[in-house]
Design an enzyme around this catalytic site. Structure first.
Site, PDB file in Angstrom:
ATOM      1  N   GLU A   5      -1.902   7.684  -5.665  1.00 28.38           N
ATOM      2  CA  GLU A   5      -1.965   7.036  -6.722  1.00 28.38           C
ATOM      3  C   GLU A   5      -3.488   7.058  -7.476  1.00 28.38           C
ATOM      4  O   GLU A   5      -3.800   6.981  -8.763  1.00 28.38           O
ATOM      5  CB  GLU A   5      -1.862   5.546  -6.915  1.00 28.38           C
ATOM      6  N   ARG A  33       0.871  -1.327   0.138  1.00 31.03           N
ATOM      7  CA  ARG A  33      -0.205   0.028   0.070  1.00 31.03           C
ATOM      8  C   ARG A  33       1.034   1.237   0.067  1.00 31.03           C
ATOM      9  O   ARG A  33       1.898   1.384   0.716  1.00 31.03           O
ATOM     10  CB  ARG A  33      -0.865  -0.075   1.199  1.00 31.03           C
TER      11      ARG A  33
END
Length: 331
Positions: free
Chosen positions: A262, A233
């Site tokens: 992201e 992550r």
């Protein structure tokens, strides 16, 4: 059941439709990510099927509940994008795919690592330009290195097995280490792993306690020139701290398949536009940084497992069976 599949790509449609032939749910695919502004698309659906970067906050879940949605069937392992307390409040069950293919992600760790260690990305570009010089392409052996794993779940242990195959000494940290571990590795504290490892690979979930676990302080305790790989992550790493450490040489290589901001960038074609994220743009300028767009899971085997498990979760819910992959608050 009627299922709204959000943030869907061609490969999602292909694998889900193939897996659905034996169960017969009604699947409708949306390219849009699920959020408060796209929640109305879920009208008349029993189930929403979001992906890792969809944002199901309180407002979104409230709207889904009013539309009659009864199940959030994540087709990923991570659930940090879902407000579990809100789901419980509105009586919506949440399921996930906890282990689609540990080997797929573990192998991608070494795709990133070997590219960084042997500079094959730079060699590839040189050769395409007719440059066959070797200067600047010196790498390092993985054999004999100390490989640190933070998070010894299925993916972490799959990574450990590969590291052992390369002849690495493997150190591992997990707050809940497995009772029976079939990998030759030594469990120790997170601080000890960080201090001793030449290479660190992250495999922990993104929780409040793990957010920015790699920060200015923790990075400073690592070996000078440490190589860090993150296929878990993005929020596990404080990116600005990582950039400072890259500039000083404290970090010798950084491989990222995930990035803390992201959403809206990864999975999109932005080649004809200006990258607006200055931090990500800065990362792309380092010769010892390699970034892939959250593709660690993207193998045929993993996609099939994701589709099968997601649809099984939906079928179990429809049949009133126990939800073995249910996610609840407190996890």
């Amino acid at each position: 059941m009627r299922v709204a599949v959000f943030d869907s790509k061609r490969f999602d449609r292909t694998t889900l439709e193939a897996a659905n032939q034996s169960v017969g749910h009604e699947l409708v695919f949306f390219e849009e990510r699920l959020g408060a502004h796209t929640a109305p698309l879920a009208e008349d659906f029993d189930v929403v099927c979001p992906f890792v970067n969809d944002r199901l906050d309180h407002k979104t879940i409230c709207r889904l509940a009013k539309l009659g949605v009864k199940l959030i069937a994540l087709r990923c392992a991570g659930f940090n994008g879902v407000d579990l307390a809100a789901a419980a409040e509105f009586g919506i069950a949440v399921t996930r795919v906890p282990a689609y293919s540990p080997e797929a992600v573990a192998e991608h760790v070494f795709a990133l690592l070997l590219t960084l260690s042997r500079k094959t990305h730079r060699a590839y570009n040189r050769v395409r330009e007719g440059n066959f010089l070797l200067e600047g392409l010196e790498g390092f052996n993985l054999h004999g290195k100390t490989f640190g794993i933070l998070g010894a779940g299925k993916i972490g242990l799959a990574t450990a097995r590969i590291a052992r195959g390369f002849g690495c000494t493997v150190l591992a940290y997990d707050p809940f280490p497995p009772a029976h571990c079939d990998v030759d590795c030594t469990f120790m504290s997170q601080e000890e792993v960080m201090a001793r490892a030449d290479i660190i690979s992250l495999h922990t979930p993104l929780l409040e306690s793990t957010h920015h676990m790699l920060n200015t302080h923790s990075i400073a305790t690592m070996k000078t020139g440490v190589v860090i790989i993150n296929t878990s992550r993005g929020g596990l790493i404080d990116t600005k701290a990582a950039i400072a450490a890259l500039k000083s040489g404290q970090i010798g290589g950084l491989g990222l398949d995930v990035y803390e901001h992201e959403e809206g960038v990864f999975f999109e074609d932005l080649s004809d536009s200006v990258l607006k994220d200055d931090t990500l743009a800065r990362l792309t300028t380092f010769p010892n940084v390699l970034i892939t767009s959250h593709q660690g899971y993207l193998t045929d085997e993993a996609l099939k497992n994701i589709a099968n498990t997601t649809l099984q979760n939906i079928s179990d819910f429809a049949a009133g069976l126990p939800l073995v992959n249910e996610v609840k608050t407190g996890l």
